[in-house]
Design an enzyme around this catalytic site. Structure first.
Site, mmCIF file in Angstrom:
data_model
loop_
_atom_site.group_PDB
_atom_site.id
_atom_site.type_symbol
_atom_site.label_atom_id
_atom_site.label_comp_id
_atom_site.label_asym_id
_atom_site.label_seq_id
_atom_site.Cartn_x
_atom_site.Cartn_y
_atom_site.Cartn_z
ATOM 1 N N ASP A 178 11.684 35.771 29.459
ATOM 2 C CA ASP A 178 10.581 35.506 30.399
ATOM 3 C C ASP A 178 9.355 36.251 29.891
ATOM 4 O OD1 ASP A 178 9.158 34.553 32.563
ATOM 5 O OD2 ASP A 178 9.922 36.039 33.971
ATOM 6 N N LEU A 179 8.975 35.930 28.667
ATOM 7 C CA LEU A 179 7.996 36.742 27.951
ATOM 8 C C LEU A 179 6.582 36.209 28.166
ATOM 9 C CD1 LEU A 179 7.973 39.188 26.000
ATOM 10 C CD2 LEU A 179 7.793 37.534 24.142
#
Length: 268
Positions: A178-179
């Site tokens: 979830d960058l």
């Protein structure tokens, strides 16, 4: 003072001085805690705390900076406080280096030992040995039932072509999952911590694609990370499609244009 803050104090065996709400808790409740002995910490409630704790520990073991897990049970996750100035731009090069180290850590297959969730949206992490099948069956197709029929048909059509469009067995790199810049804490030119992971093992380009969904990493980032594989530009919208669909599902029709753009760029 919330129940989560009091529970965190009990877990740590410390006397709580105050608790302050923190921004960014779209899918969980997050607070900064200050204790009488001077310790500052963060407590998160509303997620799968033991799974997130294991993910943070995996990132740290791979050489990525993370907050320290101070305490964890089925109700809350208590983390060390990390000082950061909020600006990722000066730290693009260091973030590239951090991700290169992270992606060098590989697993035996694609997926993760536990399923996860973004709030009410489940994430199926059952492992698979074939990457295009994992991306179709564990990421894109589970969201089809919640989509308008026209979008659903396009997703299904794309999923049927992934064998020809994605590598069959790329290295199963450890992914943050979830960058985006909100999950990268920076201090000056360095990454102070990666937070809020949704880890699994997969194609490293997934993290790079997610990072480029809302951000524009510069040449310093790519110098720190290293060369990209041939064909990465063609895979980019396929990998960006899943987080775009997640946003559409969780936060509404304002994100439909983002989904449409990924599909269009993927030629679907």
């Amino acid at each position: 003072m919330t129940d989560a803050a009091r529970h965190a104090a009990d877990l740590l065996g410390r006397r709580l001085q105050r608790a302050e709400p923190l921004a960014g808790g779209d899918l969980s409740t997050v607070q900064r805690l200050v204790f009488d002995d001077g310790l500052h910490a963060v407590v998160k409630a509303g997620g799968a705390a033991p799974v997130e704790a294991a993910m943070l520990q995996a990132l740290r073991a791979a050489g990525a900076p993370t907050p320290e897990v101070l305490a964890c049970d089925g109700q809350v996750l208590v983390l060390s406080w990390v000082d950061a100035d909020g600006a990722v731009a000066p730290a693009w090069h260091d973030l590239g280096c951090v991700l290169a180290r992270l992606h060098a850590r590989t697993g035996p297959g694609y997926g993760w030992a536990q399923d996860y969730a973004f709030g009410p949206l489940p994430i199926d992490n059952r492992t698979h040995a074939h990457w295009p099948t994992f991306w179709a069956q564990r990421r894109l197709l589970p969201l089809v039932p919640s989509l308008p029929s026209a979008l659903a048909r396009r997703i299904e059509r794309l999923a049927g072509t992934l064998d020809a469009r994605l590598p069959a067995t790329p290295p199963a790199s450890l992914l943050h999952g979830d960058l985006w810049h909100g999950n990268v804490l920076c201090a000056g030119h360095r990454v102070a911590a990666l937070i809020d992971p949704a880890c699994y093992y997969g194609d490293a380009e997934v993290d790079l694609a997610m990072l480029q969904l809302f951000d524009r990493p510069d040449a310093d980032f790519h110098a720190g990370y290293g060369p990209r594989r041939p064909g990465h530009a063609e895979r980019l919208p396929i990998y960006r499609l899943w987080p775009a669909l997640v946003h559409l599902t969780l936060f509404g029709q304002g994100y439909r244009a983002l989904v449409e753009r990924q599909l269009r760029d993927a030629g679907v």
